[in-house]
Design an enzyme around this catalytic site. Sequence first.
Site, PDB file in Angstrom:
ATOM      1  N   LYS A 170       0.400 -51.325  -2.727  1.00 55.35           N
ATOM      2  CA  LYS A 170       1.619 -51.931  -3.266  1.00 55.35           C
ATOM      3  C   LYS A 170       1.986 -51.208  -4.555  1.00 55.35           C
ATOM      4  CE  LYS A 170       2.615 -55.060  -6.122  1.00 55.35           C
ATOM      5  NZ  LYS A 170       3.881 -54.479  -6.678  1.00 55.35           N
ATOM      6  N   PRO A 171       2.958 -50.324  -4.498  1.00 54.40           N
ATOM      7  CA  PRO A 171       3.401 -49.665  -5.733  1.00 54.40           C
ATOM      8  C   PRO A 171       4.196 -50.625  -6.596  1.00 54.40           C
ATOM      9  CG  PRO A 171       4.804 -49.020  -3.901  1.00 54.40           C
ATOM     10  CD  PRO A 171       3.722 -49.894  -3.321  1.00 54.40           C
ATOM     11  N   THR A 175      -2.307 -59.252 -15.906  1.00 57.41           N
ATOM     12  CA  THR A 175      -2.264 -59.203 -14.442  1.00 57.41           C
ATOM     13  C   THR A 175      -3.658 -59.004 -13.864  1.00 57.41           C
ATOM     14  OG1 THR A 175      -0.020 -58.293 -14.539  1.00 57.41           O
ATOM     15  CG2 THR A 175      -1.207 -58.055 -12.462  1.00 57.41           C
ATOM     16  N   SER A 214      -1.704 -54.233 -16.545  1.00 62.46           N
ATOM     17  CA  SER A 214      -1.948 -55.009 -17.754  1.00 62.46           C
ATOM     18  C   SER A 214      -3.185 -55.885 -17.612  1.00 62.46           C
ATOM     19  CB  SER A 214      -0.737 -55.889 -18.067  1.00 62.46           C
ATOM     20  OG  SER A 214      -0.638 -56.956 -17.130  1.00 62.46           O
ATOM     21  N   GLU A 244      -1.374 -54.447 -27.080  1.00 65.60           N
ATOM     22  CA  GLU A 244      -0.834 -53.218 -26.496  1.00 65.60           C
ATOM     23  C   GLU A 244       0.694 -53.273 -26.508  1.00 65.60           C
ATOM     24  OE1 GLU A 244      -2.076 -50.426 -22.800  1.00 65.60           O
ATOM     25  OE2 GLU A 244      -1.656 -52.513 -22.290  1.00 65.60           O
ATOM     26  N   PRO A 283       0.565 -49.324 -10.991  1.00 61.01           N
ATOM     27  CA  PRO A 283       1.523 -49.552 -12.069  1.00 61.01           C
ATOM     28  C   PRO A 283       2.679 -48.571 -11.993  1.00 61.01           C
ATOM     29  CG  PRO A 283      -0.222 -48.163 -12.879  1.00 61.01           C
ATOM     30  CD  PRO A 283      -0.525 -48.424 -11.419  1.00 61.01           C
ATOM     31  N   TRP A 284       3.604 -48.728 -12.944  1.00 57.66           N
ATOM     32  CA  TRP A 284       4.794 -47.873 -12.950  1.00 57.66           C
ATOM     33  C   TRP A 284       4.683 -46.668 -13.882  1.00 57.66           C
ATOM     34  CZ3 TRP A 284       5.973 -48.010 -17.985  1.00 57.66           C
ATOM     35  CH2 TRP A 284       5.809 -49.207 -18.707  1.00 57.66           C
ATOM     36  N   GLU A 332      -8.505 -51.294 -13.937  1.00 55.39           N
ATOM     37  CA  GLU A 332      -8.278 -50.410 -15.092  1.00 55.39           C
ATOM     38  C   GLU A 332      -7.096 -51.002 -15.841  1.00 55.39           C
ATOM     39  OE1 GLU A 332      -6.410 -48.106 -17.417  1.00 55.39           O
ATOM     40  OE2 GLU A 332      -6.039 -46.767 -15.721  1.00 55.39           O
ATOM     41  N   CYS A 359      -2.232 -46.270 -21.197  1.00 59.23           N
ATOM     42  CA  CYS A 359      -3.243 -47.213 -21.681  1.00 59.23           C
ATOM     43  C   CYS A 359      -4.217 -46.585 -22.666  1.00 59.23           C
ATOM     44  CB  CYS A 359      -4.023 -47.804 -20.503  1.00 59.23           C
ATOM     45  SG  CYS A 359      -3.015 -48.773 -19.373  1.00 59.23           S
TER      46      CYS A 359
END
Length: 506
Positions: free
Chosen positions: A187-188, A243, A240, A392, A162-163, A261, A295
Amino acid sequence: FQMTAQQHEGAAAVAVWPLVIGGAEVSEGVAGVDTVVDPATGDPCARVCRAGPEQVDAAVCAASVAFPAWAALSYAERSTALLRLADALSADSQRLARLEQMCTGKPTKLVTNGDIPLALDNLRYFAGIVRRQEGVANGEYMRGYTSFVRREPVGVVAVVCPWNYPLVITIWKLAPALAAGCTTVIKPAPNTPLTTIEVARAALRCGIPPGVLNVVCGGAETGEALCRHRDVALVAFTGSTKTGRRIAELASPMMKRITLELGGKAPFVVFRDANIDAAVQGAVVGATQNTGQDCTAATRLIIHESLYDEFVTKFVAACKQVVVGDPTDPVTDLGPLISAEHRSRVHEFVTEARNSGAKVLLGGVVPQTKGFFYPITIIAGADPSSRCVQEEIFGPVVVLLTFCNEDEGIALANDTNYGLGASVWTKDVHLAMKAAAAIRAGTVWINDHLPITPELPHGGFKASGIGKDMSHYALEEFTVVKHVMLDLTNSVVKPWHSLVFTPKAD
Protein backbone atom coordinates in the site's frame (compact mmCIF):
# COMPACT_ATOMS: atom_id res chain seq x y z
CA PHE A 1 -6.14 16.69 -0.47
CA GLN A 2 -8.66 19.52 -0.43
CA MET A 3 -8.99 20.36 -4.11
CA THR A 4 -10.46 23.53 -5.62
CA ALA A 5 -13.11 23.24 -8.33
CA GLN A 6 -10.51 24.23 -10.93
CA GLN A 7 -8.14 21.52 -9.73
CA HIS A 8 -10.91 18.91 -9.89
CA GLU A 9 -11.55 19.91 -13.52
CA GLY A 10 -7.86 19.43 -14.25
CA ALA A 11 -7.82 16.09 -12.51
CA ALA A 12 -10.68 14.87 -14.66
CA ALA A 13 -8.44 15.06 -17.72
CA VAL A 14 -5.71 12.93 -16.09
CA ALA A 15 -5.58 9.18 -16.66
CA VAL A 16 -6.77 6.85 -13.88
CA TRP A 17 -4.13 4.49 -12.49
CA PRO A 18 -5.31 1.01 -11.48
CA LEU A 19 -4.71 -1.32 -8.58
CA VAL A 20 -2.65 -4.43 -9.36
CA ILE A 21 -4.15 -7.61 -7.89
CA GLY A 22 -3.31 -11.18 -8.81
CA GLY A 23 -1.64 -10.14 -12.05
CA ALA A 24 -4.59 -8.02 -13.23
CA GLU A 25 -5.01 -4.25 -13.36
CA VAL A 26 -8.17 -3.47 -11.43
CA SER A 27 -10.20 -0.29 -11.85
CA GLU A 28 -13.78 -1.60 -11.71
CA GLY A 29 -15.73 -1.85 -8.48
CA VAL A 30 -13.18 0.09 -6.46
CA ALA A 31 -14.05 2.27 -3.48
CA GLY A 32 -13.32 5.50 -5.31
CA VAL A 33 -10.71 7.52 -7.17
CA ASP A 34 -8.18 9.78 -5.46
CA THR A 35 -6.37 12.74 -6.99
CA VAL A 36 -2.60 13.07 -6.86
CA VAL A 37 -1.21 16.60 -6.80
CA ASP A 38 2.14 17.86 -8.07
CA PRO A 39 3.67 19.62 -5.02
CA ALA A 40 5.66 22.00 -7.21
CA THR A 41 2.54 23.47 -8.80
CA GLY A 42 -0.43 22.41 -6.69
CA ASP A 43 -2.06 21.07 -9.85
CA PRO A 44 -3.52 17.56 -10.25
CA CYS A 45 -1.19 15.17 -12.03
CA ALA A 46 -2.89 11.78 -11.72
CA ARG A 47 -5.96 9.97 -10.50
CA VAL A 48 -5.62 6.64 -8.74
CA CYS A 49 -8.14 3.94 -7.87
CA ARG A 50 -8.79 3.53 -4.15
CA ALA A 51 -9.04 0.00 -2.78
CA GLY A 52 -11.95 -0.93 -0.58
CA PRO A 53 -12.23 -3.98 1.70
CA GLU A 54 -13.08 -6.25 -1.26
CA GLN A 55 -9.93 -5.30 -3.16
CA VAL A 56 -7.75 -5.62 -0.05
CA ASP A 57 -9.13 -9.09 0.59
CA ALA A 58 -8.63 -10.07 -3.05
CA ALA A 59 -5.02 -8.87 -2.98
CA VAL A 60 -4.19 -10.79 0.21
CA CYS A 61 -5.92 -13.90 -1.16
CA ALA A 62 -3.91 -13.61 -4.38
CA ALA A 63 -0.70 -13.33 -2.35
CA SER A 64 -1.72 -16.33 -0.24
CA VAL A 65 -2.37 -18.45 -3.32
CA ALA A 66 0.95 -17.45 -4.88
CA PHE A 67 2.98 -18.04 -1.71
CA PRO A 68 3.58 -21.82 -1.77
CA ALA A 69 5.00 -21.88 -5.29
CA TRP A 70 7.11 -18.75 -4.83
CA ALA A 71 8.50 -19.98 -1.51
CA ALA A 72 9.34 -23.34 -3.09
CA LEU A 73 11.63 -21.78 -5.70
CA SER A 74 15.34 -22.11 -5.16
CA TYR A 75 17.36 -19.13 -3.99
CA ALA A 76 18.89 -18.94 -7.45
CA GLU A 77 15.49 -18.82 -9.15
CA ARG A 78 14.22 -16.00 -6.95
CA SER A 79 17.54 -14.18 -7.33
CA THR A 80 17.30 -14.37 -11.10
CA ALA A 81 13.75 -13.01 -11.01
CA LEU A 82 14.81 -10.02 -8.91
CA LEU A 83 17.75 -9.30 -11.19
CA ARG A 84 15.41 -9.30 -14.20
CA LEU A 85 13.17 -6.85 -12.37
CA ALA A 86 16.13 -4.60 -11.56
CA ASP A 87 17.17 -4.60 -15.22
CA ALA A 88 13.65 -3.74 -16.35
CA LEU A 89 13.37 -0.85 -13.89
CA SER A 90 16.82 0.39 -14.86
CA ALA A 91 15.82 0.46 -18.53
CA ASP A 92 12.80 2.58 -17.55
CA SER A 93 14.65 4.74 -15.03
CA GLN A 94 14.11 8.09 -16.74
CA ARG A 95 10.34 7.69 -16.82
CA LEU A 96 10.32 6.40 -13.23
CA ALA A 97 12.31 9.45 -12.15
CA ARG A 98 9.81 11.78 -13.78
CA LEU A 99 6.85 10.00 -12.16
CA GLU A 100 8.57 10.14 -8.78
CA GLN A 101 9.36 13.81 -9.24
CA MET A 102 5.83 14.62 -10.35
CA CYS A 103 4.35 13.18 -7.15
CA THR A 104 7.00 14.30 -4.64
CA GLY A 105 8.52 17.49 -6.02
CA LYS A 106 12.06 16.14 -5.62
CA PRO A 107 14.84 18.01 -7.44
CA THR A 108 16.03 16.30 -10.59
CA LYS A 109 19.52 15.65 -9.29
CA LEU A 110 18.22 13.94 -6.14
CA VAL A 111 15.71 11.64 -7.79
CA THR A 112 17.86 10.85 -10.84
CA ASN A 113 21.25 10.46 -9.16
CA GLY A 114 20.09 9.41 -5.70
CA ASP A 115 16.71 7.72 -5.33
CA ILE A 116 16.57 5.65 -8.52
CA PRO A 117 20.15 4.28 -8.32
CA LEU A 118 19.75 3.52 -4.59
CA ALA A 119 16.52 1.62 -5.18
CA LEU A 120 18.07 -0.46 -7.98
CA ASP A 121 21.20 -1.13 -5.94
CA ASN A 122 19.08 -2.45 -3.05
CA LEU A 123 17.15 -4.72 -5.39
CA ARG A 124 20.35 -6.17 -6.83
CA TYR A 125 21.92 -6.51 -3.40
CA PHE A 126 19.10 -8.68 -2.08
CA ALA A 127 19.10 -10.71 -5.28
CA GLY A 128 22.71 -11.54 -4.44
CA ILE A 129 22.71 -11.89 -0.67
CA VAL A 130 19.82 -14.36 -0.63
CA ARG A 131 22.12 -16.91 -2.26
CA ARG A 132 24.47 -16.79 0.73
CA GLN A 133 22.36 -17.90 3.69
CA GLU A 134 23.95 -18.44 7.07
CA GLY A 135 22.77 -20.35 10.12
CA VAL A 136 23.79 -22.61 12.96
CA ALA A 137 26.14 -25.32 11.70
CA ASN A 138 24.79 -28.85 11.46
CA GLY A 139 26.01 -30.93 14.30
CA GLU A 140 25.37 -33.24 17.24
CA TYR A 141 24.41 -30.78 19.95
CA MET A 142 22.77 -33.70 21.78
CA ARG A 143 24.16 -37.21 21.65
CA GLY A 144 22.30 -39.37 19.15
CA TYR A 145 20.83 -36.45 17.17
CA THR A 146 21.86 -34.08 14.41
CA SER A 147 20.34 -30.60 14.49
CA PHE A 148 20.15 -27.92 11.87
CA VAL A 149 18.34 -24.62 11.47
CA ARG A 150 16.14 -23.59 8.56
CA ARG A 151 15.10 -20.06 7.71
CA GLU A 152 11.69 -20.08 6.06
CA PRO A 153 9.63 -17.19 4.62
CA VAL A 154 7.05 -15.77 7.01
CA GLY A 155 4.24 -15.77 4.43
CA VAL A 156 2.20 -12.85 3.11
CA VAL A 157 3.75 -9.48 3.89
CA ALA A 158 1.83 -6.20 3.99
CA VAL A 159 4.11 -3.35 2.95
CA VAL A 160 2.90 0.11 3.97
CA CYS A 161 5.05 2.86 2.48
CA PRO A 162 5.45 6.62 3.10
CA TRP A 163 5.44 9.51 0.66
CA ASN A 164 8.94 10.89 1.20
CA TYR A 165 10.90 8.15 -0.62
CA PRO A 166 8.19 6.16 -2.42
CA LEU A 167 10.31 4.02 -4.76
CA VAL A 168 13.33 3.61 -2.48
CA ILE A 169 11.35 2.45 0.54
CA THR A 170 9.08 0.22 -1.55
CA ILE A 171 12.21 -1.58 -2.74
CA TRP A 172 13.70 -1.59 0.79
CA LYS A 173 10.73 -3.70 1.91
CA LEU A 174 9.91 -5.55 -1.28
CA ALA A 175 13.39 -6.83 -2.19
CA PRO A 176 14.17 -8.73 1.04
CA ALA A 177 10.60 -9.98 1.30
CA LEU A 178 10.59 -11.45 -2.21
CA ALA A 179 14.15 -12.74 -1.87
CA ALA A 180 13.19 -14.57 1.32
CA GLY A 181 10.28 -16.26 -0.45
CA CYS A 182 7.41 -14.12 0.84
CA THR A 183 4.61 -12.70 -1.28
CA THR A 184 3.49 -9.11 -0.86
CA VAL A 185 0.65 -6.63 -0.85
CA ILE A 186 1.96 -3.07 -1.04
CA LYS A 187 0.00 0.00 0.00
CA PRO A 188 1.83 3.11 -1.17
CA ALA A 189 1.05 6.51 0.28
CA PRO A 190 -2.07 7.92 -1.41
CA ASN A 191 -0.21 10.95 -2.75
CA THR A 192 2.78 9.06 -4.22
CA PRO A 193 1.60 5.71 -5.64
CA LEU A 194 2.68 5.86 -9.27
CA THR A 195 6.15 4.32 -9.18
CA THR A 196 4.89 1.49 -6.96
CA ILE A 197 2.25 0.63 -9.56
CA GLU A 198 4.97 0.69 -12.21
CA VAL A 199 7.12 -1.72 -10.17
CA ALA A 200 4.19 -4.16 -10.05
CA ARG A 201 3.66 -3.87 -13.80
CA ALA A 202 7.36 -4.42 -14.47
CA ALA A 203 7.38 -7.48 -12.21
CA LEU A 204 4.63 -9.10 -14.25
CA ARG A 205 6.41 -8.29 -17.52
CA CYS A 206 9.56 -9.93 -16.10
CA GLY A 207 7.76 -13.17 -15.39
CA ILE A 208 7.31 -12.84 -11.63
CA PRO A 209 4.14 -14.89 -11.06
CA PRO A 210 0.76 -13.17 -10.55
CA GLY A 211 -0.04 -12.63 -6.89
CA VAL A 212 3.56 -12.38 -5.74
CA LEU A 213 3.44 -8.58 -5.86
CA ASN A 214 0.10 -6.80 -5.46
CA VAL A 215 -0.65 -3.08 -5.06
CA VAL A 216 -3.67 -1.59 -3.30
CA CYS A 217 -3.88 2.19 -3.09
CA GLY A 218 -5.73 4.33 -0.60
CA GLY A 219 -5.47 6.06 2.73
CA ALA A 220 -5.75 5.00 6.37
CA GLU A 221 -8.86 2.85 5.87
CA THR A 222 -7.13 0.80 3.19
CA GLY A 223 -4.03 0.44 5.34
CA GLU A 224 -5.99 -0.65 8.40
CA ALA A 225 -7.94 -3.26 6.41
CA LEU A 226 -4.64 -4.65 5.14
CA CYS A 227 -2.97 -4.73 8.56
CA ARG A 228 -6.00 -6.44 10.14
CA HIS A 229 -6.33 -9.14 7.50
CA ARG A 230 -6.08 -12.59 9.05
CA ASP A 231 -3.79 -13.94 6.30
CA VAL A 232 -1.13 -11.22 6.61
CA ALA A 233 1.81 -12.64 8.56
CA LEU A 234 3.99 -9.54 8.79
CA VAL A 235 3.48 -5.79 8.38
CA ALA A 236 6.50 -3.82 7.17
CA PHE A 237 5.99 -0.09 7.66
CA THR A 238 7.91 3.15 7.31
CA GLY A 239 6.30 6.37 8.46
CA SER A 240 5.39 8.37 11.53
CA THR A 241 5.72 7.06 15.06
CA LYS A 242 2.01 7.76 15.60
CA THR A 243 1.01 5.53 12.70
CA GLY A 244 3.57 2.93 13.76
CA ARG A 245 1.90 2.67 17.16
CA ARG A 246 -1.45 2.18 15.44
CA ILE A 247 -0.04 -0.60 13.28
CA ALA A 248 1.34 -2.29 16.40
CA GLU A 249 -2.14 -2.13 17.93
CA LEU A 250 -3.71 -3.68 14.84
CA ALA A 251 -1.09 -6.43 14.63
CA SER A 252 -1.01 -7.43 18.29
CA PRO A 253 -4.35 -9.31 18.62
CA MET A 254 -3.21 -11.84 15.99
CA MET A 255 0.46 -11.72 17.04
CA LYS A 256 1.54 -10.55 13.59
CA ARG A 257 5.19 -9.77 13.12
CA ILE A 258 6.01 -6.12 12.47
CA THR A 259 8.96 -4.05 11.31
CA LEU A 260 8.63 -0.33 11.92
CA GLU A 261 11.00 2.37 10.66
CA LEU A 262 9.56 5.47 12.29
CA GLY A 263 10.31 9.10 13.04
CA GLY A 264 13.53 10.77 14.03
CA LYS A 265 15.00 13.95 15.44
CA ALA A 266 18.63 13.46 14.54
CA PRO A 267 21.28 15.25 16.58
CA PHE A 268 24.26 16.77 14.78
CA VAL A 269 26.92 17.21 17.46
CA VAL A 270 29.87 19.48 16.66
CA PHE A 271 32.68 19.13 19.21
CA ARG A 272 35.22 21.85 19.84
CA ASP A 273 37.96 20.30 17.65
CA ALA A 274 35.71 19.71 14.62
CA ASN A 275 36.55 20.86 11.11
CA ILE A 276 34.03 23.68 11.16
CA ASP A 277 33.81 24.14 7.39
CA ALA A 278 33.12 20.42 6.89
CA ALA A 279 30.51 20.55 9.66
CA VAL A 280 28.76 23.54 8.09
CA GLN A 281 28.63 21.81 4.70
CA GLY A 282 27.39 18.60 6.33
CA ALA A 283 24.69 20.50 8.21
CA VAL A 284 23.37 22.20 5.08
CA VAL A 285 23.16 18.90 3.19
CA GLY A 286 21.91 16.95 6.19
CA ALA A 287 19.14 19.42 6.92
CA THR A 288 17.92 20.08 3.38
CA GLN A 289 18.07 16.77 1.52
CA ASN A 290 14.56 16.00 0.28
CA THR A 291 13.47 19.38 1.70
CA GLY A 292 14.10 18.03 5.19
CA GLN A 293 11.45 15.34 4.70
CA ASP A 294 13.77 12.61 5.92
CA CYS A 295 13.57 10.75 9.23
CA THR A 296 17.35 11.00 9.61
CA ALA A 297 17.61 14.68 8.64
CA ALA A 298 19.98 16.79 10.74
CA THR A 299 17.39 18.73 12.72
CA ARG A 300 19.13 19.49 16.04
CA LEU A 301 22.48 21.18 15.53
CA ILE A 302 24.27 20.85 18.87
CA ILE A 303 27.35 23.09 18.74
CA HIS A 304 30.17 23.47 21.25
CA GLU A 305 29.97 26.95 22.76
CA SER A 306 33.49 27.86 21.61
CA LEU A 307 32.48 27.35 17.96
CA TYR A 308 28.89 28.51 18.11
CA ASP A 309 29.19 32.07 16.78
CA GLU A 310 31.51 31.13 13.91
CA PHE A 311 29.39 28.10 13.02
CA VAL A 312 26.14 30.09 12.98
CA THR A 313 27.60 32.84 10.81
CA LYS A 314 28.91 30.35 8.27
CA PHE A 315 25.84 28.14 8.39
CA VAL A 316 23.42 31.01 7.74
CA ALA A 317 25.59 32.22 4.85
CA ALA A 318 25.74 28.73 3.33
CA CYS A 319 21.98 28.22 3.64
CA LYS A 320 21.38 31.45 1.73
CA GLN A 321 23.20 29.89 -1.24
CA VAL A 322 20.80 26.95 -1.51
CA VAL A 323 18.74 27.23 -4.70
CA VAL A 324 15.00 26.84 -4.13
CA GLY A 325 12.73 26.44 -7.11
CA ASP A 326 11.41 24.33 -9.96
CA PRO A 327 12.41 20.72 -9.23
CA THR A 328 12.87 20.02 -12.94
CA ASP A 329 15.62 22.66 -13.17
CA PRO A 330 18.98 20.87 -12.82
CA VAL A 331 20.36 23.65 -10.60
CA THR A 332 17.57 23.41 -8.01
CA ASP A 333 18.72 22.22 -4.58
CA LEU A 334 15.48 22.47 -2.60
CA GLY A 335 12.05 21.52 -3.88
CA PRO A 336 8.61 21.91 -2.29
CA LEU A 337 7.10 20.16 0.68
CA ILE A 338 4.68 17.36 -0.14
CA SER A 339 1.39 19.22 0.38
CA ALA A 340 -0.27 22.41 1.54
CA GLU A 341 -1.41 20.65 4.71
CA HIS A 342 2.10 19.52 5.53
CA ARG A 343 3.51 22.98 4.89
CA SER A 344 0.98 24.43 7.32
CA ARG A 345 2.08 21.90 9.93
CA VAL A 346 5.76 22.78 9.43
CA HIS A 347 5.01 26.49 9.68
CA GLU A 348 3.02 25.97 12.90
CA PHE A 349 6.17 24.65 14.59
CA VAL A 350 8.09 27.75 13.52
CA THR A 351 5.33 30.13 14.60
CA GLU A 352 5.06 28.43 17.99
CA ALA A 353 8.83 28.63 18.50
CA ARG A 354 8.86 32.33 17.62
CA ASN A 355 5.94 33.05 19.94
CA SER A 356 7.76 31.20 22.74
CA GLY A 357 10.75 33.53 22.54
CA ALA A 358 13.07 31.67 20.15
CA LYS A 359 14.75 33.64 17.38
CA VAL A 360 14.28 32.79 13.72
CA LEU A 361 17.64 33.60 12.13
CA LEU A 362 16.60 32.68 8.60
CA GLY A 363 13.38 31.81 6.79
CA GLY A 364 10.18 31.12 8.67
CA VAL A 365 7.91 32.84 6.14
CA VAL A 366 5.49 31.03 3.80
CA PRO A 367 6.29 32.16 0.24
CA GLN A 368 3.41 33.52 -1.82
CA THR A 369 4.19 31.39 -4.84
CA LYS A 370 2.62 28.47 -6.64
CA GLY A 371 3.35 25.09 -5.11
CA PHE A 372 4.11 24.09 -1.53
CA PHE A 373 7.55 25.61 -1.07
CA TYR A 374 9.04 26.52 2.30
CA PRO A 375 12.38 28.19 2.95
CA ILE A 376 15.28 26.83 4.98
CA THR A 377 14.53 27.99 8.50
CA ILE A 378 17.03 28.31 11.35
CA ILE A 379 15.80 28.63 14.93
CA ALA A 380 18.04 29.68 17.82
CA GLY A 381 17.43 30.07 21.54
CA ALA A 382 14.64 27.51 21.84
CA ASP A 383 14.18 25.73 25.14
CA PRO A 384 15.49 22.14 24.85
CA SER A 385 12.11 20.88 26.08
CA SER A 386 10.09 22.79 23.47
CA ARG A 387 8.20 21.09 20.67
CA CYS A 388 10.48 22.36 17.92
CA VAL A 389 13.41 20.63 19.65
CA GLN A 390 11.63 17.47 20.75
CA GLU A 391 9.20 16.64 17.93
CA GLU A 392 9.76 15.72 14.31
CA ILE A 393 9.00 18.71 12.07
CA PHE A 394 9.78 16.98 8.76
CA GLY A 395 10.78 20.04 6.81
CA PRO A 396 13.83 22.26 6.16
CA VAL A 397 13.80 23.56 9.74
CA VAL A 398 16.73 23.23 12.16
CA VAL A 399 17.21 24.29 15.77
CA LEU A 400 20.53 25.40 17.20
CA LEU A 401 21.65 24.31 20.67
CA THR A 402 24.94 24.76 22.55
CA PHE A 403 26.95 22.71 25.05
CA CYS A 404 30.04 23.27 27.15
CA ASN A 405 31.56 19.80 27.57
CA GLU A 406 31.53 16.37 25.95
CA ASP A 407 29.11 14.76 28.37
CA GLU A 408 26.61 17.59 27.99
CA GLY A 409 26.78 17.33 24.20
CA ILE A 410 26.08 13.60 24.31
CA ALA A 411 23.28 14.09 26.83
CA LEU A 412 21.61 16.65 24.55
CA ALA A 413 21.95 14.24 21.64
CA ASN A 414 20.04 11.61 23.61
CA ASP A 415 17.45 14.03 24.95
CA THR A 416 14.50 12.99 22.74
CA ASN A 417 12.22 10.00 22.42
CA TYR A 418 13.74 9.25 19.02
CA GLY A 419 16.86 7.34 18.04
CA LEU A 420 17.10 6.78 14.29
CA GLY A 421 20.24 8.62 13.20
CA ALA A 422 22.90 10.95 14.62
CA SER A 423 26.23 12.40 13.66
CA VAL A 424 29.30 13.55 15.59
CA TRP A 425 31.95 15.89 14.27
CA THR A 426 35.44 15.67 15.72
CA LYS A 427 39.07 14.97 14.78
CA ASP A 428 39.59 12.95 17.98
CA VAL A 429 39.10 9.25 17.24
CA HIS A 430 38.70 8.41 20.92
CA LEU A 431 35.98 11.02 21.36
CA ALA A 432 34.30 9.83 18.16
CA MET A 433 34.17 6.26 19.42
CA LYS A 434 32.96 7.35 22.85
CA ALA A 435 30.14 9.40 21.35
CA ALA A 436 29.18 6.72 18.83
CA ALA A 437 28.82 4.21 21.65
CA ALA A 438 26.95 6.56 23.96
CA ILE A 439 24.41 7.99 21.52
CA ARG A 440 21.25 5.87 21.38
CA ALA A 441 20.61 5.79 17.64
CA GLY A 442 20.47 3.12 14.97
CA THR A 443 23.12 4.86 12.85
CA VAL A 444 25.84 7.20 14.03
CA TRP A 445 27.88 8.96 11.37
CA ILE A 446 31.29 10.42 12.16
CA ASN A 447 32.17 13.58 10.23
CA ASP A 448 29.28 13.15 7.81
CA HIS A 449 25.51 12.84 7.92
CA LEU A 450 23.00 10.76 5.90
CA PRO A 451 24.93 8.41 3.54
CA ILE A 452 23.59 4.84 3.44
CA THR A 453 24.42 1.66 1.54
CA PRO A 454 22.46 -1.59 1.05
CA GLU A 455 25.08 -3.74 2.78
CA LEU A 456 24.55 -2.09 6.17
CA PRO A 457 21.43 -1.87 8.35
CA HIS A 458 19.10 1.07 8.82
CA GLY A 459 16.67 1.22 11.73
CA GLY A 460 16.07 2.91 15.04
CA PHE A 461 16.20 2.81 18.80
CA LYS A 462 13.44 3.98 21.15
CA ALA A 463 10.41 5.52 19.39
CA SER A 464 12.18 5.34 16.03
CA GLY A 465 11.09 1.79 15.45
CA ILE A 466 11.58 -1.97 15.49
CA GLY A 467 13.64 -4.02 13.06
CA LYS A 468 16.00 -3.14 10.21
CA ASP A 469 15.90 -2.20 6.56
CA MET A 470 18.77 -3.04 4.22
CA SER A 471 21.60 -5.54 4.89
CA HIS A 472 21.22 -9.24 5.71
CA TYR A 473 19.46 -8.19 8.92
CA ALA A 474 16.51 -7.05 6.78
CA LEU A 475 16.42 -10.40 5.00
CA GLU A 476 16.17 -12.11 8.38
CA GLU A 477 13.16 -9.97 9.32
CA PHE A 478 11.14 -11.75 6.62
CA THR A 479 12.03 -15.26 7.76
CA VAL A 480 11.14 -17.53 10.66
CA VAL A 481 13.70 -19.81 12.27
CA LYS A 482 12.92 -23.51 12.41
CA HIS A 483 14.99 -26.08 14.33
CA VAL A 484 15.05 -29.53 12.74
CA MET A 485 16.31 -32.39 14.97
CA LEU A 486 17.07 -35.78 13.43
CA ASP A 487 17.45 -39.03 15.39
CA LEU A 488 20.60 -40.91 14.41
CA THR A 489 20.09 -44.11 16.42
CA ASN A 490 17.00 -45.62 14.80
CA SER A 491 16.26 -47.10 18.21
CA VAL A 492 12.75 -47.54 19.61
CA VAL A 493 13.59 -46.36 23.10
CA LYS A 494 15.71 -43.25 23.33
CA PRO A 495 17.98 -42.67 26.34
CA TRP A 496 15.98 -39.70 27.58
CA HIS A 497 12.68 -41.67 27.57
CA SER A 498 13.52 -42.97 31.04
CA LEU A 499 12.54 -39.55 32.35
CA VAL A 500 8.95 -40.33 31.36
CA PHE A 501 8.33 -43.99 30.51
CA THR A 502 10.38 -47.12 29.74
CA PRO A 503 8.53 -50.23 28.52
CA LYS A 504 8.96 -53.35 30.64
CA ALA A 505 10.99 -56.17 29.14
CA ASP A 506 9.02 -59.27 28.07
